[in-house]
Structure formats: structure tokens, C-alpha cells
Design an enzyme around this catalytic site. Structure first.
Site, short mmCIF file in Angstrom:
data_model
loop_
_atom_site.label_atom_id
_atom_site.label_comp_id
_atom_site.label_asym_id
_atom_site.label_seq_id
_atom_site.Cartn_x
_atom_site.Cartn_y
_atom_site.Cartn_z
N ARG A 242 0.78 -1.25 0.04
CA ARG A 242 0.11 0.17 -0.09
C ARG A 242 0.86 1.24 0.13
O ARG A 242 2.15 1.21 0.34
CB ARG A 242 -0.90 -0.01 1.09
CG ARG A 242 -0.26 0.34 2.50
CD ARG A 242 -1.05 0.09 3.72
NE ARG A 242 -0.52 0.40 4.99
CZ ARG A 242 -1.44 1.21 5.84
NH1 ARG A 242 -2.45 1.60 5.50
NH2 ARG A 242 -0.66 1.46 6.85
N LYS B 196 12.12 -1.28 1.76
CA LYS B 196 10.82 -1.97 1.17
C LYS B 196 10.97 -2.50 -0.17
O LYS B 196 11.76 -1.60 -0.93
CB LYS B 196 9.80 -0.96 1.40
CG LYS B 196 9.22 -0.78 3.02
CD LYS B 196 8.60 -1.70 3.42
CE LYS B 196 8.33 -1.41 4.62
NZ LYS B 196 7.55 -2.49 5.52
N ASP C 201 12.62 -5.62 3.48
CA ASP C 201 11.03 -6.08 3.98
C ASP C 201 10.44 -6.21 2.49
O ASP C 201 9.85 -5.28 2.07
CB ASP C 201 10.31 -5.20 4.79
CG ASP C 201 9.02 -5.78 5.38
OD1 ASP C 201 8.53 -6.74 4.84
OD2 ASP C 201 8.41 -5.23 6.07
N GLU D 8 12.55 -9.84 5.73
CA GLU D 8 11.17 -10.03 6.48
C GLU D 8 10.05 -10.53 5.40
O GLU D 8 9.95 -9.88 4.60
CB GLU D 8 10.84 -8.39 7.05
CG GLU D 8 9.70 -8.41 7.92
CD GLU D 8 9.71 -7.14 8.61
OE1 GLU D 8 10.75 -6.35 8.60
OE2 GLU D 8 8.59 -6.50 9.08
N ASP E 124 6.70 -11.52 9.54
CA ASP E 124 5.87 -10.51 10.22
C ASP E 124 4.53 -10.86 10.00
O ASP E 124 4.00 -11.44 10.95
CB ASP E 124 6.45 -9.39 9.37
CG ASP E 124 5.46 -8.15 9.83
OD1 ASP E 124 4.78 -8.11 10.76
OD2 ASP E 124 5.63 -7.05 9.21
N LYS F 22 4.19 -7.19 16.60
CA LYS F 22 3.53 -5.97 16.62
C LYS F 22 2.25 -5.99 17.38
O LYS F 22 1.42 -6.83 17.20
CB LYS F 22 3.10 -5.40 15.04
CG LYS F 22 4.12 -5.29 14.09
CD LYS F 22 3.79 -5.10 12.82
CE LYS F 22 5.13 -4.90 11.88
NZ LYS F 22 4.49 -5.01 10.37
N ASP G 78 11.62 -1.86 14.91
CA ASP G 78 11.24 -1.23 13.81
C ASP G 78 10.17 -0.38 14.23
O ASP G 78 9.02 -0.52 13.96
CB ASP G 78 10.87 -2.14 12.60
CG ASP G 78 10.25 -1.28 11.67
OD1 ASP G 78 10.62 -0.21 11.35
OD2 ASP G 78 9.17 -2.11 10.92
N ASP H 271 9.82 3.05 13.56
CA ASP H 271 10.01 4.59 12.93
C ASP H 271 8.62 5.17 13.00
O ASP H 271 8.89 6.46 12.37
CB ASP H 271 10.75 4.33 11.87
CG ASP H 271 10.07 3.21 10.82
OD1 ASP H 271 9.06 2.85 11.27
OD2 ASP H 271 10.34 3.23 9.85
#
Ligand SMILES: C[C@H](N)C(=O)N[C@H](CCC(=O)O)C(=O)O
Ligand SMILES: [Mg+2]
Length: 361
Positions: A24, A162, A190, A218, A243, A267, A320, A322
């Protein structure tokens, strides 16, 4: 002291730059925030981002879950009955992990305030300084190189790059960034589920053959493809971090027992908060697996809750976190200090956020 009510609000924070992954593109943090008040007037705060492509949660579903299911389930409960509150929170509705996370962190905030202690000390107090990476969005290669150099200039030693939209071209991306930033900077990659299993092995092996020295990769494949995760993990030497494949303690056990990852990214928005995240920490510890603490596109409130968990637990060795660094402004008062790549915990009781926009004092 008992839970008197839960207030629901919304925050809007523009990002410094668009955030782009294989899943996204986002321009703003637009999250639901909550305030829980006790009969004594003590307040706890929580935040939930609508990361529909990962958790399935939208702003509407978060509000409905908090207002119509969680509030009637826990209002009136004694704060001292912490375990009872979390069991009710987790059983009053299935899934809806972001809504649960917002309420869970607000309860922990209240509990730590009640005991006049910073949350990370109550949870374990392992360290008071955390180093976070910073995310480099997926873009044309020259833009990613410029963003990486800018991040290094701003003091970040770890880049989370990414990828996952252009197959083998990702090798060129990482090579260009490695050549620009030099050998000392840590590079995490990732793919956000953007490759298939065989493609992942081809891409990661190419990066290994070129000596790009990648710290970890990741979520190379689709979240539910546990066999694919196992295939990739066993065919490359670069550590693989799960993840989107790990939401729950059950996911963590399944994946670890089947060799589906070397590392786990915890997370709060996937686990439904700290209560369940602690179970994953325990499982990881038992199996000798290290964890990363991550975040969605979240602001300082919920990222600070995650920072408290990271500071508390020795098994969380990578961060992570950020979200606040990606935001153009910081509309909050209080909380841990975000000093470029470092998050410094302080002695304020609870999570430490004292004022949240959208709520009256
Ligand atoms: C913001 C954080 N660095 C990050 O990259 N999180 C993503 C998902 C974020 C989102 O789409 O909101 C991840 O680790 O996959
Ligand atoms: Mg990820």
C-alpha cells in the site's frame, strides 16, 4: 479503582513523505485513539491504526469493536483484576486485534500509573535505550538511494528497505543502496509478502552472492504460506523474519516448530496488545528465537507502548519503531524521547504520554 468509561477519538498526522510498501501507499497517519477513565479520574490512552491490508481492521471496525463489544465487556471491572480484564478483552470479540491493542495499552498505561511506575519497569525493565531502524519506501532506485543517504545523514545506522514489487530488480535496488551507504550501515529488507518461495530464494541468494550483507529478510512470501516460509528459511543463509505470518502465540509456535522463520516480528496491532505479545516473547525465549518489535504506520502513542515492551524484554533484540520519525509533526506531550535513531525511556509513570489531541482534559 474501576473502569468508568472509554472515550473514542481520531488523530490525523501528515507524513513527511508518502509511505510505500508492496501492499500500500499512505500519506497520513489517520488513527483511532481512546481514553479510558477510572472512577478516581485516572486516565490511560491507546491508539489503533486501520491497517486493513494486514490486520483487516478499518477505522469503522475499530470504533465498532471498542464501542459495542469491548466497552460493555470491561466497564465496571476492577483495575486490580488485570488478568480478568485481558481475558474479557480477548474473548468478547474475535480478531479485531488493533482495537484490542488500543484498549490493552490503555489498561497497561492505567495500571502502571496506578503503581506510579514507568510501564517498561513493570514489564521487566531490561534496558532504557532502544535503537530503531528507519524505513525506506519502495520507489525508483535513485530516489531510494537518496532517501537512504538522507536517513544515514540524520543518524540512522539501520535501514529497512521496502521491496517486493519488481522481483529480481530488487537485487539492483539493494546493491545500489549498499554501494551508496557503505559497509557499516545495517540493511534489513522487507518484501511485505511480495515474492513467491522460489523467487525469494533466487533473489536472496543473488544478494548473498553479491556480498550485500543483508541483516535479515522480512516476510518474503504470503502470510498464510507457512510452507513457503519454511522453504525460504531452509534454502538461504540470510536470517528470515516472520511478520504478517505471526499474529498469535499459536502462529509463533507453528512457525517456529516447522522451521518457518529465524526471527519473529512482534507488533501490538497483530497480537491485540501487550498481554498477548508477552506470550510470544515467552515462546520465542523457550525456543531460543530472537524477536523484533515492529509497528504499523502509527504515531507516538502506540509506538511508545511498543517501546515499553521492547525495553522490558531481553528477547526483543531489534526494533522497527520508526512511526514517529515518519510523521511531519509530533502532536503529543510527554512519552519516551525520540532522538533520531534512539528511543530513550524515561521515568514518567505509565506509557508517559500526557496529552492526546482530540480529548478534552
Ligand atoms: C512502519 C514500519 N517501519 C513498517 O514498515 N511496518 C510495515 C507495515 C506498515 C504498514 O503498512 O502500516 C511492516 O513491517 O510490514
Ligand atoms: Mg514487515
Amino acid at each position: 479503582m474501576f473502569i468508568k468509561n472509554i472515550e473514542i477519538g481520531e488523530i490525523f498526522i501528515p507524513l513527511a513523505r508518502p509511505f510505500k510498501t508492496a501492499l500500500r501507499t499512505v500519506n497520513n497517519v489517520e488513527d483511532i485513539v481512546i481514553k479510558i477513565e477510572t472512577d478516581t479520574g485516572l486516565t490511560g490512552f491507546g491508539e489503533a491504526p486501520p491497517t486493513a491490508v494486514i490486520t483487516g481492521d478499518t477505522k469503522g471496525s475499530i470504533v465498532t469493536a471498542v464501542r459495542d463489544f469491548i466497552t460493555p465487556a470491561i466497564v465496571g471491572m476492577e483495575l486490580d483484576n488485570l488478568d480478568g480484564i485481558f481475558r474479557k478483552l480477548n474473548s468478547c470479540i474475535v480478531k479485531n486485534t488493533s482495537a484490542k491493542a488500543a484498549v490493552d495499552m490503555a489498561i497497561y498505561d492505567l495500571y502502571a500509573k496506578q503503581h506510579n511506575t514507568p510501564l517498561y519497569k513493570l514489564l521487566g525493565g531490561n534496558k532504557n535505550l532502544i535503537e530503531t531502524d528507519i524505513t525506506i519506501s519502495v520507489n525508483p532506485i535513485p530516489e531510494m538511494v537518496a532517501d537512504s543517504l538522507d536517513a544515514v545523514d540524520h543518524g540512522f545506522n539501520i535501514l529497512k528497505i521496502k521491496v517486493g514489487k519488481e522481483g529480481l530488480k530488487d537485487v539492483e535496488r539493494i546493491q545500489a543502496i549498499r554501494e551508496a551507504v557503505g559497509p557499516e550501515i545495517k540493511i534489513r529488507v522487507d518484501a511485505n509478502q511480495g515474492w513467491n518461495a522460489k523467487q525469494s530464494v533466487q533473489i536472496i541468494t543473488a544478494m548473498e552472492d553479491k556480498g550485500l550483507n543483508i541483516e535479515l529478510v522480512e516476510q518474503p512470501v504470503t502470510a498464510h504460506d507457512f510452507k513457503g516460509m519454511q522453504y525460504v528459511t531452509s534454502h538461504v543463509t540470510t536470517p528470515i523474519l516472520a511478520d504478517e505470518s505471526v499474529f498469535s502465540a499459536e502462529d509463533a509456535i507453528n512457525l517456529i516448530q516447522n522451521g518457518g522463520a529465524d526471527l519473529i516480528n512482534i507488533k501490538l496491532m497483530k497480537t491485540g496488545g501487550i498481554y498477548n505479545a508477552l506470550k510470544i516473547c515467552d515462546i520465542a525465549e523457550i525456543y531460543g528465537v530472537e524477536c523484533m518489535i515492529g509497528c504499523m504506520l502509527e504515531s507516538k502513542l502506540s509506538v511508545s507502548a511498543a517501546a515499553h515492551l521492547a525495553a522490558a524484554k531481553g528477547v526483543i533484540t531489534k526494533a522497527d519503531l520508526d512511526g514517529p520519525s515518519l510523521c511531519k509533526i509530533d502532536p503529543f506531550t510527554g512519552g519516551p524521547l525520540y532522538e533520531e535513531n534512539l528511543i530513550r525511556m524515561n521515568e514518567t509513570p505509565g506509557i508517559g504520554i500526557e496529552k492526546v489531541p482530540g480529548f478534552n482534559e
